[in-house]
Write a protein that holds these residues in place. Sequence first.
Motif, mmCIF file in Angstrom:
data_model
loop_
_atom_site.group_PDB
_atom_site.id
_atom_site.type_symbol
_atom_site.label_atom_id
_atom_site.label_comp_id
_atom_site.label_asym_id
_atom_site.label_seq_id
_atom_site.Cartn_x
_atom_site.Cartn_y
_atom_site.Cartn_z
ATOM 1 N N PRO A 69 0.819 -1.212 0.000
ATOM 2 C CA PRO A 69 0.000 0.000 0.000
ATOM 3 C C PRO A 69 0.853 1.262 0.000
ATOM 4 O O PRO A 69 0.382 2.343 -0.326
ATOM 5 C CB PRO A 69 -0.785 -0.121 1.310
ATOM 6 C CG PRO A 69 0.125 -0.901 2.204
ATOM 7 C CD PRO A 69 0.832 -1.875 1.308
ATOM 8 N N VAL A 70 2.131 1.108 0.376
ATOM 9 C CA VAL A 70 3.040 2.245 0.460
ATOM 10 C C VAL A 70 4.461 1.709 0.376
ATOM 11 O O VAL A 70 4.744 0.585 0.809
ATOM 12 C CB VAL A 70 2.843 3.019 1.791
ATOM 13 C CG1 VAL A 70 3.150 2.133 2.991
ATOM 14 C CG2 VAL A 70 3.692 4.276 1.826
ATOM 15 N N GLU A 80 2.020 6.482 10.728
ATOM 16 C CA GLU A 80 1.090 5.990 9.709
ATOM 17 C C GLU A 80 1.749 4.917 8.842
ATOM 18 O O GLU A 80 1.087 3.986 8.373
ATOM 19 C CB GLU A 80 0.606 7.139 8.830
ATOM 20 C CG GLU A 80 -0.424 6.711 7.794
ATOM 21 C CD GLU A 80 -0.847 7.833 6.864
ATOM 22 O OE1 GLU A 80 -1.525 7.542 5.874
ATOM 23 O OE2 GLU A 80 -0.484 9.001 7.137
ATOM 24 N N TYR A 81 3.062 5.046 8.622
ATOM 25 C CA TYR A 81 3.790 4.076 7.804
ATOM 26 C C TYR A 81 3.714 2.685 8.430
ATOM 27 O O TYR A 81 3.359 1.700 7.780
ATOM 28 C CB TYR A 81 5.249 4.507 7.645
ATOM 29 C CG TYR A 81 6.098 3.580 6.824
ATOM 30 C CD1 TYR A 81 6.177 3.717 5.446
ATOM 31 C CD2 TYR A 81 6.820 2.556 7.425
ATOM 32 C CE1 TYR A 81 6.960 2.853 4.682
ATOM 33 C CE2 TYR A 81 7.601 1.689 6.674
ATOM 34 C CZ TYR A 81 7.665 1.845 5.306
ATOM 35 O OH TYR A 81 8.430 0.977 4.563
ATOM 36 N N CYS A 84 0.109 1.303 8.480
ATOM 37 C CA CYS A 84 -0.327 0.910 7.140
ATOM 38 C C CYS A 84 0.261 -0.445 6.743
ATOM 39 O O CYS A 84 -0.452 -1.333 6.255
ATOM 40 C CB CYS A 84 0.085 1.990 6.142
ATOM 41 S SG CYS A 84 -0.608 1.789 4.493
ATOM 42 N N PHE A 88 -1.416 -4.248 6.215
ATOM 43 C CA PHE A 88 -1.155 -4.933 4.946
ATOM 44 C C PHE A 88 -0.653 -6.358 5.178
ATOM 45 O O PHE A 88 -1.159 -7.318 4.579
ATOM 46 C CB PHE A 88 -0.131 -4.132 4.139
ATOM 47 C CG PHE A 88 0.486 -4.873 2.989
ATOM 48 C CD1 PHE A 88 -0.272 -5.256 1.902
ATOM 49 C CD2 PHE A 88 1.844 -5.186 2.998
ATOM 50 C CE1 PHE A 88 0.299 -5.938 0.825
ATOM 51 C CE2 PHE A 88 2.420 -5.861 1.940
ATOM 52 C CZ PHE A 88 1.647 -6.241 0.856
#
Length: 245
Positions: A69-70, A80-81, A84, A88
């Motif tokens: 996703p990132v 947030e990293y 996230c 995932f």
Amino acid sequence: MKDTGTIGTIHGVGLGPGAMDLMSVRADRLVRGARQVAYFRKAGRFGHARRTAEGMLRPDVVEIPMEYPVTTEIPFSDPEYNACLSAFYARCTEQLVEAAGNGEDVVVLCEGDPFFYGSFMHLHSRLAGRAPVEVVPGITGMAGAWNATGLPITWGDDVLTVAMATLPEEELVRRIRDTDALVVMKIGRNLPKLRRAVAAAGREDGAWLVEHAAMPGQSVTRLADAQSVTPYFAILLIHGQGRRP
């Protein structure tokens, strides 16, 4: 087909640095025989691990792409990293458990070695107790890189340090200064910081950048001559100069 009352084994298979003929015999056998193959990739991309296995998969293979996703869009330090990616990896774990739930094995294609800074590690810890897991080691990208230079990375009693260019600059300087031989990974946009750290440690003359080791487009450049690096598959090396007969 296996007994559908059992859970299939999930295999984390190291594909090595990127050349098909640098896989182990075990990895080759598992990849060619698997009916279910999973792999990580960036959204919209083919995926390096999948590209390495191109031409090896059986005609009836079921592919399970797991799309990050990132990647570099959010700084590692941003909460947030982590949140996230954690979500995932949890979703990917559920995908694999479901795929193995019919009693068939799943092969997860892994760049390099699955237990060496690889994404599979995050699945392995989440799969514990939920499905049988086996790991097939692979040649690491850094081994492909130092072989590309044509020079041994360590001699005698040399100490080898593996560091990430994402470390704070002061930490990089200390580790570069204190080791005999060095590997630095995750360079990308950190090249200017890494260049300053190598210079501050007084090691610039012995520093090399290797890009796409053991892959098409492989290049070996002195750090002093490098203007930029590819976002992925770039490794910095400083060879040890230790005891020898």
